[in-house]
Design an enzyme around this catalytic site. Sequence first.
Site, PDB file in Angstrom:
ATOM      1  N   GLU A  47      -4.304  -8.028  -0.349  1.00 37.64           N
ATOM      2  CA  GLU A  47      -4.992  -8.053   0.936  1.00 37.64           C
ATOM      3  C   GLU A  47      -6.478  -7.939   0.644  1.00 37.64           C
ATOM      4  OE1 GLU A  47      -3.524  -5.077   3.636  1.00 37.64           O
ATOM      5  OE2 GLU A  47      -1.465  -5.293   2.907  1.00 37.64           O
ATOM      6  N   GLU A  94       0.844  -1.198   0.000  1.00 37.85           N
ATOM      7  CA  GLU A  94       0.000   0.000   0.000  1.00 37.85           C
ATOM      8  C   GLU A  94       0.878   1.247   0.000  1.00 37.85           C
ATOM      9  OE1 GLU A  94      -2.640  -0.605   3.312  1.00 37.85           O
ATOM     10  OE2 GLU A  94      -3.916  -1.988   2.189  1.00 37.85           O
TER      11      GLU A  94
END
Length: 411
Positions: free
Chosen positions: A300, A162
């Site tokens: 994820e 991320e």
Amino acid sequence: MVAQRLRTVLRSLTAAAFALLLFLPAGPDTARAADSTAGAAAAPELLLGQSTRGAWDDFHTFGQNADGGSVYYELRAGDWVNPAHRAYATLLAEQGKTVQVGISWKDNPPGFEGGDENAKAARSRAVTAELAAGGHTASLDRLLAFTEAHPRARFKLRLDYEVSSFYHCTDAGCSSYKNAFNRLAGYLDSRSGAHNLEYVFHPVRGEFEAMYPGDAAVDWMGVSVFAHELCLPLYDRGPLYNGTPPQNYDVAAKQCRNAYIGTDAHGNPAAVWRNFDHDANVLKLLKFARDHGKPVVLSEAGLMNFTADGSSTDGLEQQAGDLWVKRLFSLMNYRGPIPNLPGTHDLSGVIRSVAYINLDFRYGWDGIDDGSFDFPPDTTWFVDGRLSRYGAAKASFCQGLAANGFTARCR
């Protein structure tokens, strides 16, 4: 240097094979052509968890043949985040499975001695620049020894996860992260004799294009899929929506509301409003990956606190959880408009790997009920995401695996 050049050539061939897999028409001849060029890419992967073998064990109470799992490794310590992560990675690697490894520095940057989030982000940006200059390579020695010791396993290495301009960019063009990604990939390639490493570029939803390190080093593009990515609201001491209702979110339908470039009654280009099950940035990332010949891993993916008001203690999202699962698999087969882009787009087949966090998040990121850390019942992460606890959501997940050609199946 020869090894690095060979890796670049192989990466180009892989991208070309993936592009061929996407664009060939369907049919028996296609399957043979795809198999001969893309090999195992013909079947998408199911990876389980993000930390401990509990995710693996829970799935295998009703399923079989999962392809691997996901764990984390910390640059600062030069080691796995904790022994449970190493143990899970070992379980997977010894079976020759796929191990996704998040190599982290933004969450706990080397040299960070404390302070607020701005100070931590500043240090993370500095570490990114140090990596680009060739620093911190010794911190990867333990990971390299592990991957070398398990040559049958495949390792998807997220070079941080991320990633965003706030934590990784020291300049407007984000050369710091791009150079760090390429430098790390080159270093790891030069040290790996097993040639079982693949590199994942996993940005936040809106910054994938600005931070892209380039085709030569990137094997996979990653994206997180939780609530907003599938246009679902979540509860965190009050409901949170994907935008501001009603302009950007339809509360009753639980859908994003965006314009795309369509045509009017006379065939002229015009803004057309419609509801979407998937976030615009996710759809655009999939298109970007397809255009660059890169497969996508949902690095994820898991349930969040979509509907709870804090009064329930089981942490289960029965109705919204089933909707989430159905939208997850519909994302794998998306064909349609993309907000603010002209035309329609076929994004089916771009997602080739899904890491489902099959854990009970009531007890923290590792889902371990040992009293060390619990999420408050009225916050976003208060949810039990173990599929074994669900009826409809588990059934929809099993159906999605079968319908999308996963090797992993339910018994």
